[in-house]
Write an enzyme that holds these catalytic residues in place. Structure first.
Site, PDB file in Angstrom:
ATOM      1  N   ASP A  45       0.709  -1.288  -0.048  1.00  0.00           N
ATOM      2  CA  ASP A  45      -0.224  -0.177  -0.585  1.00  0.00           C
ATOM      3  C   ASP A  45       1.223   1.097  -0.355  1.00  0.00           C
ATOM      4  O   ASP A  45       0.270   2.234  -0.236  1.00  0.00           O
ATOM      5  CB  ASP A  45      -0.831  -0.049   1.503  1.00  0.00           C
ATOM      6  CG  ASP A  45      -2.169  -1.389   0.977  1.00  0.00           C
ATOM      7  OD1 ASP A  45      -1.977  -1.534  -0.172  1.00  0.00           O
ATOM      8  OD2 ASP A  45      -2.396  -1.634   2.415  1.00  0.00           O
ATOM      9  N   LEU A  91     -19.991 -20.365 -29.731  1.00  0.00           N
ATOM     10  CA  LEU A  91     -20.093 -21.819 -29.749  1.00  0.00           C
ATOM     11  C   LEU A  91     -21.090 -22.533 -30.362  1.00  0.00           C
ATOM     12  O   LEU A  91     -21.787 -22.214 -29.776  1.00  0.00           O
ATOM     13  CB  LEU A  91     -18.776 -22.803 -29.136  1.00  0.00           C
ATOM     14  CG  LEU A  91     -17.304 -21.908 -29.084  1.00  0.00           C
ATOM     15  CD1 LEU A  91     -17.122 -22.495 -28.078  1.00  0.00           C
ATOM     16  CD2 LEU A  91     -17.038 -22.037 -30.594  1.00  0.00           C
ATOM     17  N   GLU A 121     -10.631 -27.627 -22.803  1.00  0.00           N
ATOM     18  CA  GLU A 121     -10.436 -26.771 -21.702  1.00  0.00           C
ATOM     19  C   GLU A 121     -11.671 -26.517 -21.462  1.00  0.00           C
ATOM     20  O   GLU A 121     -13.072 -26.976 -21.567  1.00  0.00           O
ATOM     21  CB  GLU A 121      -9.634 -25.342 -22.095  1.00  0.00           C
ATOM     22  CG  GLU A 121     -10.676 -24.635 -23.212  1.00  0.00           C
ATOM     23  CD  GLU A 121      -9.892 -23.565 -23.787  1.00  0.00           C
ATOM     24  OE1 GLU A 121      -9.773 -22.149 -23.587  1.00  0.00           O
ATOM     25  OE2 GLU A 121      -9.033 -23.579 -25.025  1.00  0.00           O
ATOM     26  N   LYS A 123     -15.016 -24.501 -20.015  1.00  0.00           N
ATOM     27  CA  LYS A 123     -16.354 -23.457 -20.544  1.00  0.00           C
ATOM     28  C   LYS A 123     -16.800 -22.326 -20.081  1.00  0.00           C
ATOM     29  O   LYS A 123     -17.207 -22.878 -18.216  1.00  0.00           O
ATOM     30  CB  LYS A 123     -17.447 -23.998 -21.277  1.00  0.00           C
ATOM     31  CG  LYS A 123     -18.735 -22.585 -21.754  1.00  0.00           C
ATOM     32  CD  LYS A 123     -18.969 -23.846 -22.626  1.00  0.00           C
ATOM     33  CE  LYS A 123     -20.495 -22.855 -23.368  1.00  0.00           C
ATOM     34  NZ  LYS A 123     -20.657 -21.941 -22.680  1.00  0.00           N
ATOM     35  N   ASP A 125     -18.268 -19.768 -17.277  1.00  0.00           N
ATOM     36  CA  ASP A 125     -19.090 -19.264 -16.781  1.00  0.00           C
ATOM     37  C   ASP A 125     -19.264 -18.053 -16.326  1.00  0.00           C
ATOM     38  O   ASP A 125     -19.286 -17.774 -14.732  1.00  0.00           O
ATOM     39  CB  ASP A 125     -20.393 -20.543 -15.412  1.00  0.00           C
ATOM     40  CG  ASP A 125     -21.794 -20.238 -16.034  1.00  0.00           C
ATOM     41  OD1 ASP A 125     -22.041 -19.034 -16.988  1.00  0.00           O
ATOM     42  OD2 ASP A 125     -22.254 -20.269 -15.240  1.00  0.00           O
ATOM     43  N   TYR A 232      -8.810 -17.049 -22.851  1.00  0.00           N
ATOM     44  CA  TYR A 232      -9.306 -18.466 -23.618  1.00  0.00           C
ATOM     45  C   TYR A 232      -8.675 -18.469 -25.555  1.00  0.00           C
ATOM     46  O   TYR A 232      -9.008 -19.575 -25.782  1.00  0.00           O
ATOM     47  CB  TYR A 232     -10.368 -18.992 -23.515  1.00  0.00           C
ATOM     48  CG  TYR A 232     -11.663 -17.820 -23.367  1.00  0.00           C
ATOM     49  CD1 TYR A 232     -11.493 -17.716 -25.391  1.00  0.00           C
ATOM     50  CD2 TYR A 232     -11.962 -18.045 -22.623  1.00  0.00           C
ATOM     51  CE1 TYR A 232     -13.212 -17.151 -24.968  1.00  0.00           C
ATOM     52  CE2 TYR A 232     -13.607 -16.994 -23.157  1.00  0.00           C
ATOM     53  CZ  TYR A 232     -14.522 -16.983 -24.350  1.00  0.00           C
ATOM     54  OH  TYR A 232     -15.152 -16.161 -24.850  1.00  0.00           O
ATOM     55  N   LYS A 323     -22.153 -28.977 -23.232  1.00  0.00           N
ATOM     56  CA  LYS A 323     -22.600 -28.118 -21.454  1.00  0.00           C
ATOM     57  C   LYS A 323     -23.247 -28.943 -20.466  1.00  0.00           C
ATOM     58  O   LYS A 323     -24.137 -30.207 -20.968  1.00  0.00           O
ATOM     59  CB  LYS A 323     -23.534 -27.872 -21.800  1.00  0.00           C
ATOM     60  CG  LYS A 323     -23.662 -26.285 -22.903  1.00  0.00           C
ATOM     61  CD  LYS A 323     -23.641 -24.491 -22.060  1.00  0.00           C
ATOM     62  CE  LYS A 323     -25.257 -23.912 -22.511  1.00  0.00           C
ATOM     63  NZ  LYS A 323     -25.217 -22.703 -22.423  1.00  0.00           N
ATOM     64  N   CYS A 417     -50.316 -16.947   9.514  1.00  0.00           N
ATOM     65  CA  CYS A 417     -49.257 -16.004  10.072  1.00  0.00           C
ATOM     66  C   CYS A 417     -48.215 -17.473  11.054  1.00  0.00           C
ATOM     67  O   CYS A 417     -48.797 -17.256  12.218  1.00  0.00           O
ATOM     68  CB  CYS A 417     -48.912 -15.361  10.795  1.00  0.00           C
ATOM     69  SG  CYS A 417     -47.202 -14.177  10.153  1.00  0.00           S
ATOM     70  N   CYS A 420     -47.111 -14.903  14.025  1.00  0.00           N
ATOM     71  CA  CYS A 420     -48.062 -14.156  14.784  1.00  0.00           C
ATOM     72  C   CYS A 420     -49.349 -14.460  15.063  1.00  0.00           C
ATOM     73  O   CYS A 420     -50.151 -13.805  15.266  1.00  0.00           O
ATOM     74  CB  CYS A 420     -48.050 -12.316  13.740  1.00  0.00           C
ATOM     75  SG  CYS A 420     -48.738 -11.856  13.042  1.00  0.00           S
ATOM     76  N   CYS A 435     -48.899 -11.051   4.972  1.00  0.00           N
ATOM     77  CA  CYS A 435     -49.409 -11.071   6.442  1.00  0.00           C
ATOM     78  C   CYS A 435     -49.713  -9.810   6.470  1.00  0.00           C
ATOM     79  O   CYS A 435     -49.057  -8.946   6.963  1.00  0.00           O
ATOM     80  CB  CYS A 435     -48.701 -11.865   7.936  1.00  0.00           C
ATOM     81  SG  CYS A 435     -48.496 -10.834   9.118  1.00  0.00           S
ATOM     82  N   CYS A 441     -46.087  -7.390  13.552  1.00  0.00           N
ATOM     83  CA  CYS A 441     -45.353  -8.826  13.216  1.00  0.00           C
ATOM     84  C   CYS A 441     -44.216  -9.063  13.255  1.00  0.00           C
ATOM     85  O   CYS A 441     -43.412  -8.234  12.550  1.00  0.00           O
ATOM     86  CB  CYS A 441     -46.253  -9.811  11.869  1.00  0.00           C
ATOM     87  SG  CYS A 441     -45.602 -11.163  11.246  1.00  0.00           S
TER      88      CYS A 441
HETATM   89  S1  IVH Z   1     -13.567 -20.507 -27.150  1.00  0.00           S
HETATM   90  C1  IVH Z   1     -15.041 -18.178 -31.858  1.00  0.00           C
HETATM   91  N1  IVH Z   1     -13.195 -20.640 -25.021  1.00  0.00           N
HETATM   92  O1  IVH Z   1     -18.479 -19.422 -24.596  1.00  0.00           O
HETATM   93  C2  IVH Z   1     -14.859 -18.980 -30.444  1.00  0.00           C
HETATM   94  N2  IVH Z   1     -15.424 -19.295 -25.651  1.00  0.00           N
HETATM   95  O2  IVH Z   1     -20.019 -19.929 -27.705  1.00  0.00           O
HETATM   96  C3  IVH Z   1     -14.496 -18.668 -29.627  1.00  0.00           C
HETATM   97  N3  IVH Z   1     -16.414 -19.404 -23.248  1.00  0.00           N
HETATM   98  O3  IVH Z   1     -19.533 -16.713 -24.450  1.00  0.00           O
HETATM   99  C4  IVH Z   1     -14.630 -18.771 -27.899  1.00  0.00           C
HETATM  100  N4  IVH Z   1     -15.383 -20.618 -21.765  1.00  0.00           N
HETATM  101  O4  IVH Z   1     -17.478 -16.110 -24.032  1.00  0.00           O
HETATM  102  C5  IVH Z   1     -13.870 -20.587 -25.833  1.00  0.00           C
HETATM  103  N5  IVH Z   1     -12.492 -21.908 -22.851  1.00  0.00           N
HETATM  104  C6  IVH Z   1     -13.892 -20.917 -23.418  1.00  0.00           C
HETATM  105  C7  IVH Z   1     -14.512 -21.034 -23.225  1.00  0.00           C
HETATM  106  C8  IVH Z   1     -16.120 -19.972 -24.012  1.00  0.00           C
HETATM  107  C9  IVH Z   1     -15.616 -19.833 -22.022  1.00  0.00           C
HETATM  108  C10 IVH Z   1     -17.848 -18.711 -23.556  1.00  0.00           C
HETATM  109  C11 IVH Z   1     -17.394 -17.729 -24.393  1.00  0.00           C
HETATM  110  C12 IVH Z   1     -18.396 -17.074 -25.466  1.00  0.00           C
HETATM  111  C13 IVH Z   1     -19.600 -19.081 -25.479  1.00  0.00           C
HETATM  112  C14 IVH Z   1     -19.227 -19.757 -26.770  1.00  0.00           C
END
Ligand code: IVH
Length: 687
Positions: A45, A91, A121, A123, A125, A232, A323, A417, A420, A435, A441
């Site tokens: 800091d 994708l 790899e 995906k 979220d 990615y 998925k 309720c 009460c 209620c 309450c």
């Molecule tokens: S590759 C040309 N790799 O999933 C495609 N996408 O429809 C480039 N996502 O919203 C995407 N993890 O943001 C890729 N390891 C990963 C990912 C990834 C999450 C998401 C991406 C997109 C959806 C693909």
């Protein structure tokens, strides 16, 4: 232009800024990329403070890639829409392993004997963003948006520690790094706890929270959110591709060398069996990750084959997303209990035989409301189907009819309720019951009290929910007005057990703090007092509009439903709720006692003069006699308007020291006049 306000930086400052930048970048990198802490928080800091101070003193040394930008502070009222240089594709995705097998077979067929491999790899979220780097510096961050156009969220992206502001080693001169901004679970939960304590609505899941955070107007708020960027993918013009390795795996490796956070969970796979093993592993193991994933992405590893495979209408043929299905279990219902919320809404809760689901033991889940229960048609001893998808909170999705006991009776929603005993009522068209005993309450009463002292209402932070409960239990407080008639002697020595089971006592100092805070509440403007009353459907904005329209509480209390409904944003239902609230003599008594206690019951006109009427100001920089908020308030007190960005409607750019260079440039371009602090003071003094 900039030299107007500051001395040129001496060599010693230039050198120190460079040293500090390198050191802080290095410590940040080790901390966020390698989990290694090389210095104490205190030392870190101190270095950052020193850098910020030097940059303040010599603004020309403050670069957009400085680690000081991670602290945030830039405010964006709206986000500029930006056209993506390379469209952000999505994708093809599937929940079915057979379709993954089809993808694999099709790819092999299309490549007709050419040797190749896959990368598998995670995906992530979260929220997809694209980061543009030029000459190794982050210049822009844009959300996916509709794939063609997204929002410019650069200031917020700069606050995310895993987004490098300057790259290391070798990198292409001009490219885009793509990835997902995720909200790690622990940070997400901590943030939601804080939101609930502040009376804010919690986020439903980390993805929504990440998305909301990237759209925060003040980047300093975004900096507090502890987001993470998982890289990615790299996009770059065809003629520059040779600057990178020719496999996706290799490219992610080199991205790591450049300073990006690339998750280690990536595997090169040679065939469908490898792919299936990867999918199986992460389907179970995903619950042990510190952030959410919703599937697995499979890509052809050799990037020179991507063109050959080409595209379908919407997505590349060289990649696919698998998925995960939401995990589902069936477990017996033990009992339905009912929870009464602060607004009186009664929510049924299923208490179930504990069951392991998606990394946690699930015992309870909401049954939402009477309609939902009716639709499920729950019978005694039924097995409930519980699911956990991207959300952290388990969801009841159905009843396992096959396991219903013969002769089991249907379960009815409660009629009274649970707190009460009052007969519940159902407002027309609503899915659940509530209620109506809102003043008697317990959860509702405590809810009113908590709302009343909340940050956006009376802001009495020495009275948290524990202390309010203490006051209630001691019989001292039954409504919000009682708070203002508390005596010191009643408070000192009050005891209770905290949520952690510890004995808590109010000491003399604590009592004085409470009394002082209650006294200070006299400063709170009428509109917030009105909001604090907690009238159904009257939010912060509504309270402001009502306060402005009626000017004082007496006029408001005397208004008819029709009159109330003429106020902007006040509909028929809200108007009726306000009318009913004040028709209750108990509520009128509360208002009288609050008035006696000195709370503001009318709008105080803060207008000092009309000197600035018709003028619009944009404020930038640091001032000698005012903080930024003070100078804005002063403009308004003299009839002027404040706007956050310069446009053709701006009359003056009110410029302090270290005025923003972008603002100066824009003002110059649009011919907006620069006004300095001394000139401003002259203007407001004039009779
Ligand atoms: S590759 C040309 N790799 O999933 C495609 N996408 O429809 C480039 N996502 O919203 C995407 N993890 O943001 C890729 N390891 C990963 C990912 C990834 C999450 C998401 C991406 C997109 C959806 C693909």
């Amino acid at each position: 232009m900039l030299d107007l306000f500051s001395q040129p930086a001496p060599d010693s400052a230039i050198q120190r800024v460079s040293e500090l930048t390198k050191l802080i970048d290095h410590y940040n990198y080790e901390y966020y990329m390698n989990d290694t802490s090389l210095v104490s928080d205190f030392e870190f800091d101190a270095l950052l403070r020193e850098l910020i101070d030097l940059e303040r003193q010599y603004p020309e040394l403050s670069l957009p890639t400085s680690p000081s930008r991670r602290v945030g502070g830039e405010v964006n009222k709206t986000f500029a829409q930006v056209q993506h240089r390379f469209p952000m594709l999505s994708l093809g995705n599937t929940y079915s392993i057979e379709e993954i097998e089809d993808f694999e077979a099709r790819t092999r067929k299309l490549l007709d004997g050419i040797p190749f491999t896959y990368t598998c790899e995670l995906k992530y979220d979260g929220v997809a963003i694209g980061l543009t780097y030029k000459h190794g510096q982050l210049v822009q961050a844009v959300t996916r948006g509709n794939g063609a156009v997204g929002d410019d969220i650069t200031a917020n992206a700069r606050t995310i520690p895993t987004i490098p502001l300057r790259l290391q080693g070798q990198y292409p001169d001009d490219f885009e790094a793509r990835g997902e901004v995720v909200y790690p679970f622990d940070a997400f939960e901590a943030m939601n706890r804080q939101r609930q304590a502040d009376g804010d609505e919690p986020f439903a899941n980390p993805r929504n929270a990440a998305s909301g955070s990237l759209k925060l107007q003040n980047s300093a708020e975004c900096a507090k959110r502890k987001l993470m960027f998982c890289m990615y993918f790299m996009m770059l013009p065809h003629d520059q591709e040779q600057a990178l390795p020719s496999t996706h795996f290799g490219r992610l490796e080199s991205a790591k060398q450049m300073g990006f956070k690339v998750q280690p969970y990536i595997k090169e796979c040679k065939d469908i069996n490898d792919i299936k093993a990867f999918i199986d592993y992460w389907d179970h193991e995903r619950w042990n990750l510190p952030f959410g994933i919703d599937g697995v992405v499979i890509k052809v590893n050799q990037t020179d084959l991507w063109d050959q495979l080409g595209m379908t209408a919407k997505s590349p043929r060289w990649a696919i997303a698998y998925k995960f299905k939401a995990e589902q279990v069936s477990t017996p219902l033990l009992e339905i209990t009912y929870q009464v919320g602060r607004t009186g809404i009664v929510t049924p809760v299923a208490n179930m035989q504990p069951v392991w689901l998606g990394g946690t033991t699930v015992r309870r889940a909401t049954l939402n409301n009477a309609d939902f229960m009716e639709k499920l048609d729950i019978h005694q001893g039924d097995y409930l189907l519980v699911e956990k998808g991207g959300e952290i909170i388990p969801k009841i999705v159905g009843v396992d009819i096959n396991q219903r006991q013969p002769g089991a009776l249907p379960l009815q929603y409660t009629t009274v309720c649970p707190e009460c005993g009052t007969q519940l009522v159902r407002a027309e068209g609503e899915a659940g019951y509530y209620c109506p005993n809102s003043d008697g309450c317990l959860p509702q009463l405590l809810g009113h009290l908590e709302h009343f002292v909340g940050r956006k209402a009376m802001d009495i932070d020495s009275l948290g929910s524990e202390r309010l409960r203490m006051l209630y239990d001691a019989g001292l407080v039954r409504n919000v007005a009682d708070l203002f008639y508390l005596q010191r002697a009643q408070l000192v020595g009050l005891e209770s057990l905290s949520a952690e089971g510890q004995r808590v006592t109010i000491q003399e100092k604590g009592a004085d703090n409470i009394l002082r805070a209650l006294h200070d509440a006299q400063q709170v403007p009428f509109e917030r007092v009105l909001f604090a009353l907690g009238i159904r459907y009257v939010g912060e904005v509504g309270a402001k509009k009502l306060a402005r329209h009626f000017g004082n509480i007496d006029a408001l209390m005397a208004a008819s439903v029709e009159e109330l409904a003429t106020v902007e944003d006040v509909g028929e239902v809200t108007a009726r709720a306000i009318f009913d609230y004040f028709a209750n003599p108990d509520h009128r008594l509360v208002v009288e006692r609050l008035r006696q206690a000195g709370l503001n019951m009318q709008v105080v006109d803060s207008r000092v003069s009309d000197n600035l009427a018709g003028l619009t100001f944009v404020v930038s920089g640091v001032f000698n006699h005012y903080s930024r908020d003070e100078i804005k308030a002063t403009i308004e007190q003299h009839g002027g308007k404040v706007s956050s960005s310069i446009s053709s409607k701006t009359t003056y750019l009110l410029a302090g020291e270290k005025v923003g260079p972008e603002k100066l440039k824009k003002a110059e371009k649009l011919g907006v006049i620069l006004l300095f602090e001394a000139e401003f003071e002259e203007k407001i003094k004039k009779q």
